[in-house]
Design a protein around this motif. Sequence first.
Motif, PDB file in Angstrom:
ATOM      1  N   PHE A 100       6.950  -5.008   2.401  1.00 31.91           N
ATOM      2  CA  PHE A 100       7.714  -5.272   1.187  1.00 31.91           C
ATOM      3  C   PHE A 100       7.076  -6.396   0.378  1.00 31.91           C
ATOM      4  CE2 PHE A 100      10.852  -3.681   4.218  1.00 31.91           C
ATOM      5  CZ  PHE A 100      11.566  -2.755   3.475  1.00 31.91           C
ATOM      6  N   ARG A 101       6.963  -6.175  -0.914  1.00 32.77           N
ATOM      7  CA  ARG A 101       6.699  -7.274  -1.823  1.00 32.77           C
ATOM      8  C   ARG A 101       8.020  -7.651  -2.492  1.00 32.77           C
ATOM      9  NH1 ARG A 101       1.317  -8.301  -3.001  1.00 32.77           N
ATOM     10  NH2 ARG A 101       1.813  -9.083  -5.069  1.00 32.77           N
ATOM     11  N   ARG A 102       7.965  -8.575  -3.421  1.00 30.53           N
ATOM     12  CA  ARG A 102       9.188  -9.033  -4.065  1.00 30.53           C
ATOM     13  C   ARG A 102       9.924  -7.862  -4.703  1.00 30.53           C
ATOM     14  NH1 ARG A 102       9.564 -13.582  -8.911  1.00 30.53           N
ATOM     15  NH2 ARG A 102      11.841 -13.744  -8.970  1.00 30.53           N
ATOM     16  N   TRP A 103      11.221  -7.750  -4.429  1.00 32.62           N
ATOM     17  CA  TRP A 103      12.123  -6.730  -4.955  1.00 32.62           C
ATOM     18  C   TRP A 103      11.875  -5.355  -4.353  1.00 32.62           C
ATOM     19  CZ3 TRP A 103      11.673  -8.196 -10.864  1.00 32.62           C
ATOM     20  CH2 TRP A 103      12.254  -9.459 -11.052  1.00 32.62           C
ATOM     21  N   GLY A 104      10.995  -5.240  -3.401  1.00 29.53           N
ATOM     22  CA  GLY A 104      10.729  -3.940  -2.801  1.00 29.53           C
ATOM     23  C   GLY A 104      11.927  -3.444  -1.994  1.00 29.53           C
ATOM     24  N   LYS A 105      12.182  -2.140  -2.044  1.00 24.32           N
ATOM     25  CA  LYS A 105      13.323  -1.544  -1.346  1.00 24.32           C
ATOM     26  C   LYS A 105      12.922  -0.161  -0.844  1.00 24.32           C
ATOM     27  CE  LYS A 105      16.741  -0.163  -3.916  1.00 24.32           C
ATOM     28  NZ  LYS A 105      17.964  -0.175  -4.746  1.00 24.32           N
ATOM     29  N   LEU A 106      13.246   0.133   0.403  1.00 25.00           N
ATOM     30  CA  LEU A 106      13.031   1.459   0.983  1.00 25.00           C
ATOM     31  C   LEU A 106      14.328   2.247   0.812  1.00 25.00           C
ATOM     32  CD1 LEU A 106      10.959   3.153   2.645  1.00 25.00           C
ATOM     33  CD2 LEU A 106      12.078   2.258   4.700  1.00 25.00           C
ATOM     34  N   GLU A 107      14.232   3.447   0.235  1.00 27.22           N
ATOM     35  CA  GLU A 107      15.446   4.175  -0.089  1.00 27.22           C
ATOM     36  C   GLU A 107      15.271   5.665   0.187  1.00 27.22           C
ATOM     37  OE1 GLU A 107      18.009   3.155  -3.606  1.00 27.22           O
ATOM     38  OE2 GLU A 107      17.268   5.097  -4.321  1.00 27.22           O
ATOM     39  N   ALA A 108      16.338   6.291   0.676  1.00 25.98           N
ATOM     40  CA  ALA A 108      16.365   7.737   0.897  1.00 25.98           C
ATOM     41  C   ALA A 108      17.613   8.303   0.237  1.00 25.98           C
ATOM     42  CB  ALA A 108      16.365   8.059   2.387  1.00 25.98           C
ATOM     43  N   SER A 154       4.519  10.286  18.224  1.00 22.67           N
ATOM     44  CA  SER A 154       5.630   9.710  17.473  1.00 22.67           C
ATOM     45  C   SER A 154       5.078   9.179  16.157  1.00 22.67           C
ATOM     46  CB  SER A 154       6.294   8.570  18.254  1.00 22.67           C
ATOM     47  OG  SER A 154       7.371   8.028  17.518  1.00 22.67           O
ATOM     48  N   ASN A 155       5.693   9.593  15.042  1.00 27.18           N
ATOM     49  CA  ASN A 155       5.220   9.181  13.724  1.00 27.18           C
ATOM     50  C   ASN A 155       6.004   7.985  13.216  1.00 27.18           C
ATOM     51  OD1 ASN A 155       3.160  11.225  12.501  1.00 27.18           O
ATOM     52  ND2 ASN A 155       4.633  12.441  13.676  1.00 27.18           N
ATOM     53  N   LEU A 156       5.312   7.109  12.519  1.00 26.15           N
ATOM     54  CA  LEU A 156       5.908   5.891  11.995  1.00 26.15           C
ATOM     55  C   LEU A 156       5.554   5.748  10.526  1.00 26.15           C
ATOM     56  CD1 LEU A 156       4.689   3.498  14.837  1.00 26.15           C
ATOM     57  CD2 LEU A 156       6.918   4.599  14.716  1.00 26.15           C
ATOM     58  N   MET A 157       6.416   5.054   9.788  1.00 28.77           N
ATOM     59  CA  MET A 157       6.109   4.661   8.418  1.00 28.77           C
ATOM     60  C   MET A 157       5.658   3.205   8.431  1.00 28.77           C
ATOM     61  SD  MET A 157       9.201   6.324   6.124  1.00 28.77           S
ATOM     62  CE  MET A 157      10.526   5.519   7.037  1.00 28.77           C
ATOM     63  N   ALA A 158       4.470   2.934   7.912  1.00 29.73           N
ATOM     64  CA  ALA A 158       3.954   1.573   7.828  1.00 29.73           C
ATOM     65  C   ALA A 158       4.132   1.073   6.403  1.00 29.73           C
ATOM     66  CB  ALA A 158       2.476   1.536   8.221  1.00 29.73           C
ATOM     67  N   LEU A 159       4.734  -0.103   6.255  1.00 34.21           N
ATOM     68  CA  LEU A 159       4.956  -0.634   4.917  1.00 34.21           C
ATOM     69  C   LEU A 159       5.081  -2.151   4.974  1.00 34.21           C
ATOM     70  CD1 LEU A 159       8.350  -1.287   4.598  1.00 34.21           C
ATOM     71  CD2 LEU A 159       8.297   1.177   4.995  1.00 34.21           C
ATOM     72  N   ARG A 211       0.823  -1.206   0.000  1.00 31.01           N
ATOM     73  CA  ARG A 211       0.000   0.000   0.000  1.00 31.01           C
ATOM     74  C   ARG A 211       0.859   1.258   0.000  1.00 31.01           C
ATOM     75  NH1 ARG A 211      -5.202  -0.269   2.138  1.00 31.01           N
ATOM     76  NH2 ARG A 211      -4.792   1.613   3.368  1.00 31.01           N
ATOM     77  N   GLY A 212       2.072   1.140  -0.512  1.00 32.05           N
ATOM     78  CA  GLY A 212       2.962   2.276  -0.460  1.00 32.05           C
ATOM     79  C   GLY A 212       3.532   2.461   0.932  1.00 32.05           C
ATOM     80  N   ILE A 213       3.972   3.670   1.232  1.00 31.40           N
ATOM     81  CA  ILE A 213       4.475   4.007   2.560  1.00 31.40           C
ATOM     82  C   ILE A 213       3.387   4.827   3.240  1.00 31.40           C
ATOM     83  CG2 ILE A 213       6.312   5.100   3.871  1.00 31.40           C
ATOM     84  CD1 ILE A 213       8.083   4.867   1.389  1.00 31.40           C
ATOM     85  N   GLU A 214       2.788   4.272   4.244  1.00 31.32           N
ATOM     86  CA  GLU A 214       1.679   4.930   4.932  1.00 31.32           C
ATOM     87  C   GLU A 214       2.158   5.528   6.250  1.00 31.32           C
ATOM     88  OE1 GLU A 214      -2.255   2.609   3.928  1.00 31.32           O
ATOM     89  OE2 GLU A 214      -0.792   1.241   4.788  1.00 31.32           O
ATOM     90  N   SER A 215       1.519   6.601   6.638  1.00 32.39           N
ATOM     91  CA  SER A 215       1.877   7.271   7.877  1.00 32.39           C
ATOM     92  C   SER A 215       1.008   6.762   9.016  1.00 32.39           C
ATOM     93  CB  SER A 215       1.696   8.786   7.732  1.00 32.39           C
ATOM     94  OG  SER A 215       2.074   9.448   8.915  1.00 32.39           O
ATOM     95  N   ARG A 216       1.646   6.427  10.120  1.00 31.95           N
ATOM     96  CA  ARG A 216       0.937   6.020  11.332  1.00 31.95           C
ATOM     97  C   ARG A 216       1.494   6.830  12.494  1.00 31.95           C
ATOM     98  NH1 ARG A 216      -1.898   4.198   8.068  1.00 31.95           N
ATOM     99  NH2 ARG A 216      -2.561   2.045   7.767  1.00 31.95           N
ATOM    100  N   PHE A 217       0.727   6.981  13.548  1.00 33.98           N
ATOM    101  CA  PHE A 217       1.250   7.678  14.710  1.00 33.98           C
ATOM    102  C   PHE A 217       0.820   6.977  15.977  1.00 33.98           C
ATOM    103  CE2 PHE A 217      -2.828   9.761  13.942  1.00 33.98           C
ATOM    104  CZ  PHE A 217      -3.405   9.758  15.199  1.00 33.98           C
TER     105      PHE A 217
END
Length: 624
Positions: free
Chosen positions: A93-101, A86-91, A71-77
């Motif tokens: 991963f599916r196949r080949w998924g990568k979180l990058e900054a 405190s804010n969190l990123m909810a995610l 569902r993409g990168i969702e915001s949770r608190f």
Amino acid sequence: MRAYSVSETERAPVDLDAAVVSALLQSREAIAARSLLFWDEHCSECAMPDCFASCSLYTPRRDFKCRRFDRGIESRFVRDHAGRLSNLMALSFRRWGKLEAKGDARLVGASRAEAAEVAARLLQQGVDQPFLANGVRRKLGKGVDLMVARTARSFPAEGLPQMFLLEIVNPTVENIDLTFTVRPAENGCMNRFFQTRTDARPGYNRFCMPAAEIFSRVANGASLLVQIEPVSTDRGAGPILVGMADFVKLAEGASLEPMAMPSVSASEKSGRPKVKCVVWDLDNTLWHGVLVEDGADRLHLDERIPEILAELDRRGILNSIASKNSPQEVETALKSLGMWDYFLHPQVHWNPKSQSLTAIAASLNIGRDTLVLIDDQAFERGEVAHAHPEVETFDVDILDGLLDHQRFDVVVTDESRNRRAMYHTEAVRKAALENTKGDYEAYLRECNIRLRIEPLEESRLTRAFELTERTNQLNYSGRRLGRADLERYLTSPDHRLLTLSASDKFGDYGVIGVALLNLETWTVECFFMSCRVQRKKVEHAFFQRLLAAGQQRGKPILSILYRATSKNEPARVVVEDEMGFIPASSQAHGQLYQVPTDTFLPDWDVVAVDDRSGLRVSEPMPVA
């Protein structure tokens, strides 16, 4: 921070243990300055823009981004009792998924960083309007990110980072193995990088990567790529919640240490346990067609079924059948399709399917709440749901995501891989019992049941964890011991973790029990035993060994801690009614049952014991 726009519906609160919330907020309070990295979703095999046309895994979401995260990168608190946020990123991963900054290690004061994040969220909410085209929303979102980044760069730098701080909350019941990588953004420098593995255990995890180690491989001040992805890119991972993920400098006098804090599993919070058996409808569910109308020769197995059944079997999740058909025709059809051997205690008749599920649960000796029904007919699902609200039912459209469903995310061990074979062997045992003249104790003695008691070792840690997660009826304390708990008790001088393995003339049961013994008070604080050996006097033999060992050690009393749950009444029956332990003092964590260590339990010698626990001073058992 994250690049993908945030909607108010996504910024929902998340339910976490109070201790986990406290740990998240403790990290924020310890930070004097941090970087402002903008996290986005990427693909480890991406070759944009051609991938959208050539990749067989490309499945667009509503924003037309590839579904590398569910569902993409969702915001949770989360908030604590004082209202701190405190804010969190909810995610996930599916196949080949990568979180990058992409960014650098330039630090901004903590209060200014917080203000920048709040401003970014408000601006992003403003552009995340349903009347805007997806392409426009993406461009505006990137513009917001760029503006906030430029504003952050205008702040004075706040010194050098001490570490990269990464917080991950793992709501599943299994470890999630991720790689953390920092590399230069310039292609010509890609051969120099820092990489480490982050083993996110169930619950809260804090990883502290020293900045000196990172910058010994990657020059500080350069434009950087910071990446988080599953160790195996061929399979997905998650869901996870990501808290702080930035270069940080701590406030004067503050300290942060790596830590792992167990949490309540997601299945327990939802009220539904992990699945132990899938009950399948057949017509237009397992296969395409209707058996009584088309005949076995014209049926076609759903192309997804072989892989699903094989994977469920590997995970130790059993399969059965609830079908309104002719038993003989069903057996013939499934054998011709090569699927018959997967199914235990199939219920094929014209009675209501709720009756079939009752029979399956009884035959497998598992709770009905650990069954799920997959059926293409709404009427049949409704009938089962009405009779058994604790049974979750699915339409056939669940098949595409079945193996990724949270309730099917179970620990896999050697015992789980062999579970179906063990149930087949158990059927042979029951058939042999039916051929006896009714003397159950004599039958048990003829089975030559042997029990081996050993200290828990690392090699059996996963199986021990599986038992603590799966055991309900014979979970004496009502507790769940997480991996972190087991590892802590492994090195505790005051406790001994023991495993129980059993076999008989029909075959091997594998590891069927785990006990946590307090050596000082001689109290069994936790005891988990598989229902496969229920009513076979294994407990009697085990606790008799503890009585003898306690007597040798000068312990006058053996205690067992029991806490009633909605499912473990059979454990109380064994302790009190069958073995004769006497209720003693009540404690905050449950009821203590006790007997003197010079006691001989009923039927203590039915099961032969190979005691390798190291608890006894000498081996021979006293004679009653």
